[in-house]
Scaffold this motif. Structure first.
Motif, PDB file in Angstrom:
ATOM      1  N   ILE A 207      80.004   9.214 -12.075  1.00  0.00           N
ATOM      2  CA  ILE A 207      79.167   8.018 -11.905  1.00  0.00           C
ATOM      3  C   ILE A 207      79.173   7.474 -10.489  1.00  0.00           C
ATOM      4  CG2 ILE A 207      79.358   7.370 -14.332  1.00  0.00           C
ATOM      5  CD1 ILE A 207      81.267   5.110 -13.479  1.00  0.00           C
ATOM      6  N   THR A 208      80.176   7.850  -9.668  1.00  0.00           N
ATOM      7  CA  THR A 208      80.205   7.333  -8.298  1.00  0.00           C
ATOM      8  C   THR A 208      79.772   8.372  -7.260  1.00  0.00           C
ATOM      9  OG1 THR A 208      82.558   7.856  -7.910  1.00  0.00           O
ATOM     10  CG2 THR A 208      82.038   5.696  -8.880  1.00  0.00           C
ATOM     11  N   ARG A 209      79.452   9.581  -7.678  1.00  0.00           N
ATOM     12  CA  ARG A 209      79.037  10.632  -6.746  1.00  0.00           C
ATOM     13  C   ARG A 209      77.644  10.415  -6.159  1.00  0.00           C
ATOM     14  NH1 ARG A 209      79.809  14.606  -9.738  1.00  0.00           N
ATOM     15  NH2 ARG A 209      81.858  15.173  -9.009  1.00  0.00           N
ATOM     16  N   PRO A 210      76.659   9.904  -6.889  1.00  0.00           N
ATOM     17  CA  PRO A 210      75.325   9.753  -6.295  1.00  0.00           C
ATOM     18  C   PRO A 210      75.358   8.887  -5.035  1.00  0.00           C
ATOM     19  CG  PRO A 210      75.233   9.462  -8.671  1.00  0.00           C
ATOM     20  CD  PRO A 210      76.691   9.510  -8.290  1.00  0.00           C
ATOM     21  N   TRP A 211      74.586   9.307  -4.036  1.00  0.00           N
ATOM     22  CA  TRP A 211      74.578   8.643  -2.732  1.00  0.00           C
ATOM     23  C   TRP A 211      74.398   7.132  -2.811  1.00  0.00           C
ATOM     24  CZ3 TRP A 211      71.490   5.669   0.276  1.00  0.00           C
ATOM     25  CH2 TRP A 211      71.841   5.567   1.621  1.00  0.00           C
ATOM     26  N   PRO A 212      73.443   6.608  -3.603  1.00  0.00           N
ATOM     27  CA  PRO A 212      73.243   5.149  -3.603  1.00  0.00           C
ATOM     28  C   PRO A 212      74.434   4.360  -4.147  1.00  0.00           C
ATOM     29  CG  PRO A 212      71.386   6.281  -4.636  1.00  0.00           C
ATOM     30  CD  PRO A 212      72.446   7.301  -4.407  1.00  0.00           C
ATOM     31  N   ILE A 213      75.308   5.029  -4.859  1.00  0.00           N
ATOM     32  CA  ILE A 213      76.524   4.376  -5.367  1.00  0.00           C
ATOM     33  C   ILE A 213      77.703   4.676  -4.444  1.00  0.00           C
ATOM     34  CG2 ILE A 213      78.170   4.313  -7.303  1.00  0.00           C
ATOM     35  CD1 ILE A 213      75.718   5.038  -9.099  1.00  0.00           C
ATOM     36  N   ARG A 214      77.840   5.940  -4.050  1.00  0.00           N
ATOM     37  CA  ARG A 214      78.980   6.395  -3.245  1.00  0.00           C
ATOM     38  C   ARG A 214      79.037   5.719  -1.878  1.00  0.00           C
ATOM     39  NH1 ARG A 214      78.506  10.803  -0.028  1.00  0.00           N
ATOM     40  NH2 ARG A 214      76.809  11.539  -1.341  1.00  0.00           N
ATOM     41  N   LYS A 215      77.929   5.619  -1.189  1.00  0.00           N
ATOM     42  CA  LYS A 215      77.933   5.068   0.178  1.00  0.00           C
ATOM     43  C   LYS A 215      78.374   3.606   0.218  1.00  0.00           C
ATOM     44  CE  LYS A 215      77.141   8.624   2.615  1.00  0.00           C
ATOM     45  NZ  LYS A 215      78.200   9.178   3.440  1.00  0.00           N
ATOM     46  N   PRO A 216      77.833   2.715  -0.641  1.00  0.00           N
ATOM     47  CA  PRO A 216      78.336   1.332  -0.606  1.00  0.00           C
ATOM     48  C   PRO A 216      79.803   1.226  -1.024  1.00  0.00           C
ATOM     49  CG  PRO A 216      76.236   1.441  -1.761  1.00  0.00           C
ATOM     50  CD  PRO A 216      76.664   2.843  -1.497  1.00  0.00           C
ATOM     51  N   LEU A 217      80.231   2.023  -2.009  1.00  0.00           N
ATOM     52  CA  LEU A 217      81.632   1.989  -2.422  1.00  0.00           C
ATOM     53  C   LEU A 217      82.544   2.446  -1.289  1.00  0.00           C
ATOM     54  CD1 LEU A 217      81.431   3.269  -6.114  1.00  0.00           C
ATOM     55  CD2 LEU A 217      81.928   0.940  -5.320  1.00  0.00           C
ATOM     56  N   ASP A 218      82.113   3.470  -0.543  1.00  0.00           N
ATOM     57  CA  ASP A 218      82.901   3.943   0.588  1.00  0.00           C
ATOM     58  C   ASP A 218      83.006   2.855   1.657  1.00  0.00           C
ATOM     59  OD1 ASP A 218      84.285   6.245   1.944  1.00  0.00           O
ATOM     60  OD2 ASP A 218      82.709   5.882   3.426  1.00  0.00           O
ATOM     61  N   ALA A 219      81.904   2.176   1.919  1.00  0.00           N
ATOM     62  CA  ALA A 219      81.917   1.100   2.927  1.00  0.00           C
ATOM     63  C   ALA A 219      82.854  -0.036   2.495  1.00  0.00           C
ATOM     64  CB  ALA A 219      80.499   0.582   3.159  1.00  0.00           C
ATOM     65  N   ILE A 220      82.809  -0.405   1.228  1.00  0.00           N
ATOM     66  CA  ILE A 220      83.688  -1.465   0.717  1.00  0.00           C
ATOM     67  C   ILE A 220      85.138  -1.032   0.807  1.00  0.00           C
ATOM     68  CG2 ILE A 220      84.376  -2.716  -1.370  1.00  0.00           C
ATOM     69  CD1 ILE A 220      81.327  -2.641  -2.127  1.00  0.00           C
ATOM     70  N   TYR A 221      85.429   0.220   0.404  1.00  0.00           N
ATOM     71  CA  TYR A 221      86.795   0.747   0.473  1.00  0.00           C
ATOM     72  C   TYR A 221      87.310   0.703   1.910  1.00  0.00           C
ATOM     73  CZ  TYR A 221      90.429   4.237   1.022  1.00  0.00           C
ATOM     74  OH  TYR A 221      91.582   4.883   1.382  1.00  0.00           O
ATOM     75  N   ARG A 222      86.524   1.190   2.855  1.00  0.00           N
ATOM     76  CA  ARG A 222      86.965   1.227   4.255  1.00  0.00           C
ATOM     77  C   ARG A 222      87.131  -0.168   4.846  1.00  0.00           C
ATOM     78  NH1 ARG A 222      86.640   6.518   6.457  1.00  0.00           N
ATOM     79  NH2 ARG A 222      85.651   7.951   4.999  1.00  0.00           N
ATOM     80  N   PHE A 223      86.344  -1.132   4.358  1.00  0.00           N
ATOM     81  CA  PHE A 223      86.491  -2.514   4.813  1.00  0.00           C
ATOM     82  C   PHE A 223      87.782  -3.130   4.268  1.00  0.00           C
ATOM     83  CE2 PHE A 223      85.920  -7.054   3.993  1.00  0.00           C
ATOM     84  CZ  PHE A 223      85.723  -7.514   5.286  1.00  0.00           C
ATOM     85  N   LEU A 224      88.097  -2.875   3.000  1.00  0.00           N
ATOM     86  CA  LEU A 224      89.254  -3.501   2.358  1.00  0.00           C
ATOM     87  C   LEU A 224      90.578  -2.784   2.629  1.00  0.00           C
ATOM     88  CD1 LEU A 224      87.727  -4.429  -1.113  1.00  0.00           C
ATOM     89  CD2 LEU A 224      88.209  -5.951   0.814  1.00  0.00           C
ATOM     90  N   ALA A 225      90.547  -1.487   2.885  1.00  0.00           N
ATOM     91  CA  ALA A 225      91.779  -0.704   3.045  1.00  0.00           C
ATOM     92  C   ALA A 225      92.752  -1.272   4.078  1.00  0.00           C
ATOM     93  CB  ALA A 225      91.449   0.756   3.363  1.00  0.00           C
TER      94      ALA A 225
END
Length: 132
Positions: A98-116
């Protein structure tokens, strides 16, 4: 990928091992990575980036975001690394799907990198550790 009802199609679980380079000074990271190690049944191998790491893994970059080495030597980072781990852990493939599609994966990656960078880390001196 989805079936005709719009449900994600789950691909078969991957069995090739991966090496996860994670921050062993982060209690949250340790807890999560140990879970993947247990669930992965030998398919998720952990390497603390605070110790010895291969020369092609940048320590600071690996502290900033999870890094993962595939069996062919490819390095994945961030959310892509999590997806690769979930593909190897029984019962977690749905997270990858469910998180592999680009429109989901890219925002999740950005949020992860911001919060990490805000994760807790142990600071040790004179044999005593505290969280900062």
């Amino acid at each position: 990928m989805a079936d005709t009802a719009g449900r994600p199609i789950l691909l078969p679980m991957k069995t090739d091992p991966v090496i996860a380079y994670y921050d062993g000074a982060c209690p949250l990271c340790v807890h999560e990575m140990k879970l993947y190690e247990r669930r992965g049944q030998g398919r998720v191998i952990l390497e603390d980036v605070n110790g010895d790491i291969p020369g092609d893994v940048d320590r600071q970059a690996a502290l900033d975001a999870l890094h993962l080495r595939l069996q062919d030597g490819t390095l994945l980072t961030g959310w892509d690394a999590f997806i690769a781990i979930w593909e190897r852990c029984p019962g977690m493939g749905w997270l990858a799907a469910i998180t592999r599609p680009w429109p989901i994966r890219k925002p999740l990656d950005a949020i992860y990198r911001f919060l990490a960078p805000y994760r807790p880390r142990r600071k040790c001196a004179n044999g005593a550790c505290s969280l900062t």
